[in-house]
Design a protein around this motif. Structure first.
Motif, PDB file in Angstrom:
ATOM      1  N   ALA A 227       0.706  -1.226  -0.037  1.00 46.69           N
ATOM      2  CA  ALA A 227       0.230  -0.025   0.097  1.00 46.69           C
ATOM      3  C   ALA A 227       1.014   1.286   0.274  1.00 46.69           C
ATOM      4  O   ALA A 227       2.080   1.205   0.664  1.00 46.69           O
ATOM      5  N   GLU A 228       0.358   2.271  -0.697  1.00 48.78           N
ATOM      6  CA  GLU A 228       1.130   3.301  -0.884  1.00 48.78           C
ATOM      7  C   GLU A 228       1.022   4.248   0.558  1.00 48.78           C
ATOM      8  O   GLU A 228       2.209   4.887   0.802  1.00 48.78           O
ATOM      9  N   GLU A 229      -0.030   4.267   1.227  1.00 47.89           N
ATOM     10  CA  GLU A 229      -0.142   5.389   2.448  1.00 47.89           C
ATOM     11  C   GLU A 229       0.125   4.529   3.788  1.00 47.89           C
ATOM     12  O   GLU A 229       0.135   3.426   3.842  1.00 47.89           O
ATOM     13  N   ASN A 230       0.906   5.158   4.765  1.00 51.90           N
ATOM     14  CA  ASN A 230       1.245   4.675   5.922  1.00 51.90           C
ATOM     15  C   ASN A 230       0.144   4.343   6.585  1.00 51.90           C
ATOM     16  O   ASN A 230       0.057   3.189   7.284  1.00 51.90           O
ATOM     17  N   PRO A 231      -0.972   5.096   6.679  1.00 53.07           N
ATOM     18  CA  PRO A 231      -2.006   4.549   7.559  1.00 53.07           C
ATOM     19  C   PRO A 231      -2.652   3.301   7.055  1.00 53.07           C
ATOM     20  O   PRO A 231      -3.077   2.593   8.099  1.00 53.07           O
ATOM     21  N   THR A 232      -2.538   3.037   5.853  1.00 59.37           N
ATOM     22  CA  THR A 232      -2.917   1.758   5.279  1.00 59.37           C
ATOM     23  C   THR A 232      -2.061   0.556   5.619  1.00 59.37           C
ATOM     24  O   THR A 232      -2.650  -0.452   6.332  1.00 59.37           O
ATOM     25  N   LEU A 233      -0.892   0.957   5.672  1.00 57.90           N
ATOM     26  CA  LEU A 233       0.183  -0.082   6.340  1.00 57.90           C
ATOM     27  C   LEU A 233      -0.060  -0.562   7.649  1.00 57.90           C
ATOM     28  O   LEU A 233       0.050  -1.768   8.351  1.00 57.90           O
ATOM     29  N   ILE A 234      -0.502   0.846   8.332  1.00 61.27           N
ATOM     30  CA  ILE A 234      -0.275   0.744  10.101  1.00 61.27           C
ATOM     31  C   ILE A 234      -1.734  -0.406  10.112  1.00 61.27           C
ATOM     32  O   ILE A 234      -1.797  -1.220  11.149  1.00 61.27           O
ATOM     33  N   ALA A 235      -2.877  -0.111   9.240  1.00 61.40           N
ATOM     34  CA  ALA A 235      -4.208  -0.874   9.583  1.00 61.40           C
ATOM     35  C   ALA A 235      -4.051  -2.249   9.437  1.00 61.40           C
ATOM     36  O   ALA A 235      -4.423  -3.166   9.938  1.00 61.40           O
ATOM     37  N   LEU A 236      -2.941  -2.609   8.247  1.00 64.34           N
ATOM     38  CA  LEU A 236      -2.765  -3.929   7.870  1.00 64.34           C
ATOM     39  C   LEU A 236      -1.977  -4.675   9.030  1.00 64.34           C
ATOM     40  O   LEU A 236      -2.221  -5.910   9.638  1.00 64.34           O
ATOM     41  N   VAL A 237      -1.174  -3.917   9.834  1.00 61.81           N
ATOM     42  CA  VAL A 237      -0.333  -4.531  10.958  1.00 61.81           C
ATOM     43  C   VAL A 237      -1.253  -4.671  12.082  1.00 61.81           C
ATOM     44  O   VAL A 237      -1.229  -5.728  12.702  1.00 61.81           O
ATOM     45  N   ALA A 238      -2.122  -3.703  12.176  1.00 59.08           N
ATOM     46  CA  ALA A 238      -3.095  -3.752  13.154  1.00 59.08           C
ATOM     47  C   ALA A 238      -4.141  -4.997  13.187  1.00 59.08           C
ATOM     48  O   ALA A 238      -4.502  -5.647  14.194  1.00 59.08           O
ATOM     49  N   ALA A 239      -4.337  -5.445  12.092  1.00 58.88           N
ATOM     50  CA  ALA A 239      -5.216  -6.529  11.773  1.00 58.88           C
ATOM     51  C   ALA A 239      -4.340  -7.807  11.742  1.00 58.88           C
ATOM     52  O   ALA A 239      -4.850  -8.892  11.437  1.00 58.88           O
ATOM     53  N   GLY A 240      -3.167  -7.792  12.131  1.00 63.61           N
ATOM     54  CA  GLY A 240      -2.274  -9.125  12.405  1.00 63.61           C
ATOM     55  C   GLY A 240      -2.038  -9.637  10.894  1.00 63.61           C
ATOM     56  O   GLY A 240      -1.508 -10.817  10.843  1.00 63.61           O
ATOM     57  N   LEU A 241      -1.788  -8.847   9.967  1.00 62.31           N
ATOM     58  CA  LEU A 241      -1.424  -9.346   8.698  1.00 62.31           C
ATOM     59  C   LEU A 241      -0.131  -9.233   8.219  1.00 62.31           C
ATOM     60  O   LEU A 241       0.152  -9.721   7.228  1.00 62.31           O
ATOM     61  N   GLY A 242       0.507  -8.989   9.117  1.00 59.48           N
ATOM     62  CA  GLY A 242       2.201  -8.622   8.685  1.00 59.48           C
ATOM     63  C   GLY A 242       2.840  -7.748   9.785  1.00 59.48           C
ATOM     64  O   GLY A 242       2.212  -6.935  10.560  1.00 59.48           O
ATOM     65  N   ILE A 243       4.206  -7.377   9.387  1.00 64.14           N
ATOM     66  CA  ILE A 243       5.045  -6.444  10.106  1.00 64.14           C
ATOM     67  C   ILE A 243       5.575  -5.466   9.166  1.00 64.14           C
ATOM     68  O   ILE A 243       5.414  -5.493   7.821  1.00 64.14           O
ATOM     69  N   ALA A 244       5.743  -4.311   9.617  1.00 62.43           N
ATOM     70  CA  ALA A 244       6.087  -3.143   8.672  1.00 62.43           C
ATOM     71  C   ALA A 244       7.473  -2.525   9.430  1.00 62.43           C
ATOM     72  O   ALA A 244       7.653  -2.419  10.667  1.00 62.43           O
ATOM     73  N   LEU A 245       8.074  -1.648   8.467  1.00 63.43           N
ATOM     74  CA  LEU A 245       9.122  -0.758   9.065  1.00 63.43           C
ATOM     75  C   LEU A 245       8.685   0.604   8.390  1.00 63.43           C
ATOM     76  O   LEU A 245       8.958   0.904   7.158  1.00 63.43           O
ATOM     77  N   LEU A 246       8.584   1.424   9.688  1.00 67.18           N
ATOM     78  CA  LEU A 246       8.157   2.755   8.883  1.00 67.18           C
ATOM     79  C   LEU A 246       8.710   3.865   9.858  1.00 67.18           C
ATOM     80  O   LEU A 246       8.912   3.786  11.138  1.00 67.18           O
ATOM     81  N   PRO A 247       9.055   4.988   8.972  1.00 63.77           N
ATOM     82  CA  PRO A 247       9.422   6.079   9.695  1.00 63.77           C
ATOM     83  C   PRO A 247       8.595   6.867  10.643  1.00 63.77           C
ATOM     84  O   PRO A 247       7.413   6.543  10.590  1.00 63.77           O
TER      85      PRO A 247
END
Length: 305
Positions: A227-247
Motif C-alpha cells: 500500500a502507498e499510504e502509511n495509515p493503510t500499512l499500519i491498519a494491516l499491521v493492526a489486523a495481524g496481517l504482517g509487520i512493517a518498518l515505518l519512519p
C-alpha cells in the motif's frame, strides 16, 4: 510580445509531460492550460502541441520555445531575488514541494509559522515524491523541496542545486500486539527471517531501501501486502496481517493492536531542503530553511503502544 503566462504553460507541459500534470503543478485546470497554449499558437502562428494517442507531444518549435522560456524564467528569478534581497525580508510567492509524510507531519506547522512571521510571503505547498521534486527544483518549476534519502541510497543533487540537512527521521519496527517480537526491547534484522511483511510498492524509495537492507542481512522478504499510504500499512499491521518498518515523521499515534519495537541498528532517513544555487540569496529561501530546521522534532523513545 509573447505572453509570459502562456509561455509558462508551455514550459510546464515540457517539464511534466502532460497537460494534466502541468495544470496540477500550476494550480490551473487542464482546459485552462490548453487554452493558454492555443492562444500562444495563434500568437506565434506555430503548431506547438501534436496529438500522440491519448496524450500530446511538443513539436520541435515548441521545444525550442520552452528552452528559451526556461532561460527567461531564470532571468526573472534573479531579478526577483535581487529585489527581495535589497528589501531584506521574505516576500512574494514561494513554491514548496514535499513528500507525503513531510507534507503531513512537518510542513503544516512550518507554513503556519512562516505566515505568522512574514505576512508578505505567499508560500504554497504541493506533495511530490523526492526523486521527482529535485528535478523540478533544478528545472526552475519549484523554488524549494523537502526530500529524503537513506544510508544505502544517498541523495543525488544535480549541478546548480544546493541542500541543507533538516534532520534525521528514525524508523520503528511495527508488529501486531501479541506478536512474539512485541515484548522485546530490541530486535536485529536477522531475527526477522520468515516474517510476513506489509510495505510500499516496488519503485518507491522506502520499499527499495527496505528490500536491499534486509537482503544485506541475509533475509529475503515475503511481502504479502502493499500500500502507498502509511495509515493503510499500519491498519494491516493492526489486523495481524504482517509487520512493517515505518519512519516516525507524519505517522501519528499508533492505534490499539500495534506495537513499535526498536530495530538494532536503528534505521533512519535524512531529510534535506533543496533549492537552486541562484536563489540562495533570497531571504524567503533562507528563512524557510531556518524554520524547517527549527521545527524538526527531537527524537523520542522508539517503543510505544
Amino acid at each position: 510580445m509573447l505572453d509570459l503566462a502562456r509561455l509558462k504553460a508551455l514550459h510546464a507541459v515540457s517539464v511534466h509531460g502532460t497537460v494534466g500534470a502541468a495544470a496540477a503543478a500550476l494550480g490551473y485546470t487542464p482546459s485552462a492550460v490548453s487554452q493558454q497554449i492555443a492562444k500562444l499558437e495563434r500568437e506565434t502562428r506555430t503548431t506547438l502541441l501534436e496529438r500522440r494517442g491519448r496524450g500530446v507531444a511538443l513539436t520541435e518549435e515548441a521545444l525550442h520555445l520552452a528552452a528559451t522560456t526556461r532561460e527567461l524564467l531564470a532571468i526573472m528569478e534573479r531579478a526577483e531575488t535581487e529585489l527581495e534581497e535589497r528589501r531584506g525580508v521574505p516576500a512574494g510567492r514561494l513554491t514548496v514541494m514535499a513528500f507525503a509524510s513531510a507534507a503531513r507531519g512537518l510542513l503544516p506547522g512550518v507554513l503556519a509559522e512562516l505566515a505568522r512571521r512574514h505576512p508578505a510571503l505567499d508560500a504554497r505547498l504541493s506533495e511530490v515524491e523526492p526523486h521527482l521534486s529535485v528535478d523540478l527544483v533544478a528545472k526552475g518549476v519549484v523554488d524549494l523541496a523537502v526530500v529524503h534519502d537513506w544510508d544505502i541510497t544517498p541523495l543525488a543533487t544535480p549541478p546548480g542545486v544546493d541542500q541543507a540537512v533538516i534532520g534525521d527521521d528514525l524508523c520503528d519496527l511495527l508488529v501486531p500486539e501479541g506478536h512474539p517480537l512485541a515484548g522485546r526491547d530490541a530486535v536485529r534484522r536477522t531475527d526477522l527471517k520468515g516474517e510476513r511483511w506489509v510495505s510500499q510498492p516496488p519503485g518507491q524509495i522506502c520499499h527499495d531501501w527496505l528490500v536491499r537492507t534486509m537482503r544485506a542481512a541475509g533475509c529475503e522478504m515475503d511481502i504479502v501486502h502493499q500500500a502507498e499510504e502509511n495509515p493503510t500499512l499500519i491498519a494491516l499491521v493492526a489486523a495481524g496481517l504482517g509487520i512493517a518498518l515505518l519512519p516516525r515523521l507524519g505517522r501519528g499515534p499508533l492505534p490499539p493492536g500495534v506495537v513499535a519495537v526498536r530495530l538494532d541498528p536503528l534505521p533512519m532517513r535524512r531529510l534535506y531542503a533543496v533549492w537552486r544555487t541562484g536563489a540562495a540569496r533570497r531571504p524567503a529561501i533562507a528563512e524557510t530553511v531556518r524554520v524547517l530546521q527549527e521545527a524538526w522534532p527531537e527524537p523520542g523513545p522508539a517503543r510505544a503502544r
